[in-house]
Design a protein around this motif. Structure first.
Motif, PDB file in Angstrom:
ATOM      1  N   UNK A   1     -13.357   3.455 -22.906  1.00 16.91           N
ATOM      2  CA  UNK A   1     -14.506   3.558 -22.000  1.00 16.91           C
ATOM      3  C   UNK A   1     -14.483   2.431 -20.969  1.00 16.91           C
ATOM      4  N   UNK A   2     -14.157   1.208 -21.401  1.00 17.37           N
ATOM      5  CA  UNK A   2     -14.095   0.082 -20.468  1.00 17.37           C
ATOM      6  C   UNK A   2     -12.992   0.300 -19.429  1.00 17.37           C
ATOM      7  N   UNK A   3     -11.857   0.828 -19.849  1.00 14.42           N
ATOM      8  CA  UNK A   3     -10.767   1.092 -18.918  1.00 14.42           C
ATOM      9  C   UNK A   3     -11.157   2.165 -17.897  1.00 14.42           C
ATOM     10  N   UNK A   4     -11.841   3.200 -18.375  1.00 16.07           N
ATOM     11  CA  UNK A   4     -12.285   4.255 -17.459  1.00 16.07           C
ATOM     12  C   UNK A   4     -13.314   3.701 -16.461  1.00 16.07           C
ATOM     13  N   UNK A   5     -14.220   2.875 -16.920  1.00 21.11           N
ATOM     14  CA  UNK A   5     -15.214   2.291 -16.020  1.00 21.11           C
ATOM     15  C   UNK A   5     -14.556   1.330 -15.036  1.00 21.11           C
ATOM     16  N   UNK A   6     -13.541   0.605 -15.465  1.00 16.80           N
ATOM     17  CA  UNK A   6     -12.829  -0.309 -14.562  1.00 16.80           C
ATOM     18  C   UNK A   6     -12.130   0.480 -13.457  1.00 16.80           C
ATOM     19  N   UNK A   7     -11.700   1.687 -13.743  1.00 18.20           N
ATOM     20  CA  UNK A   7     -11.068   2.521 -12.737  1.00 18.20           C
ATOM     21  C   UNK A   7     -12.006   2.875 -11.598  1.00 18.20           C
ATOM     22  N   UNK A   8     -13.293   2.944 -11.894  1.00 20.41           N
ATOM     23  CA  UNK A   8     -14.273   3.250 -10.852  1.00 20.41           C
ATOM     24  C   UNK A   8     -14.538   2.049  -9.953  1.00 20.41           C
TER      25      UNK A   8
END
Length: 101
Positions: A15-22
């Motif tokens: 989830x943190x990696x996906x949010x960092x992508x944004x």
């Protein structure tokens, strides 16, 4: 640490990696070099996954009917055969080899 702790940590990391992508600016991703790296990285990861699934069995290396089937599939795909035909012919090759051996 139990299995559930590992699952929860992996979920939080994903989830943190996906949010960092944004948080990455859109302009950065539209430049030529990052776009090319992303394209090549996708192909490399897919090729690695195919190799591991074809040749791996646990911790050992296995050469069985899957190897010729993948070779036939790659050859058919290279000459732009429709995907459903590639899958069917590769399955038939693997089944034929397993029938013989």
């Amino acid at each position: 640490m139990t299995l559930w702790h590992v699952i929860l940590l992996a979920t939080a990391a994903t989830l943190a990696l996906k949010l960092a992508g944004h948080l990455v600016p859109a302009g950065f991703l539209e430049r030529e070099r990052p776009a090319r790296i992303a394209d090549l990285l996708t192909v490399a990861l897919l090729a690695a996954l195919i190799a591991v699934q074809t040749l791996g069995a646990g911790q050992s290396l296995v050469v069985d009917a899957r190897v010729p089937a993948v070779i036939v599939a790659a050859a058919l795909y290279a000459v732009r055969t429709p995907f459903i035909v590639v899958v069917a012919v590769a399955a038939l090759v693997a089944a034929g080899i397993r029938l013989i051996t």
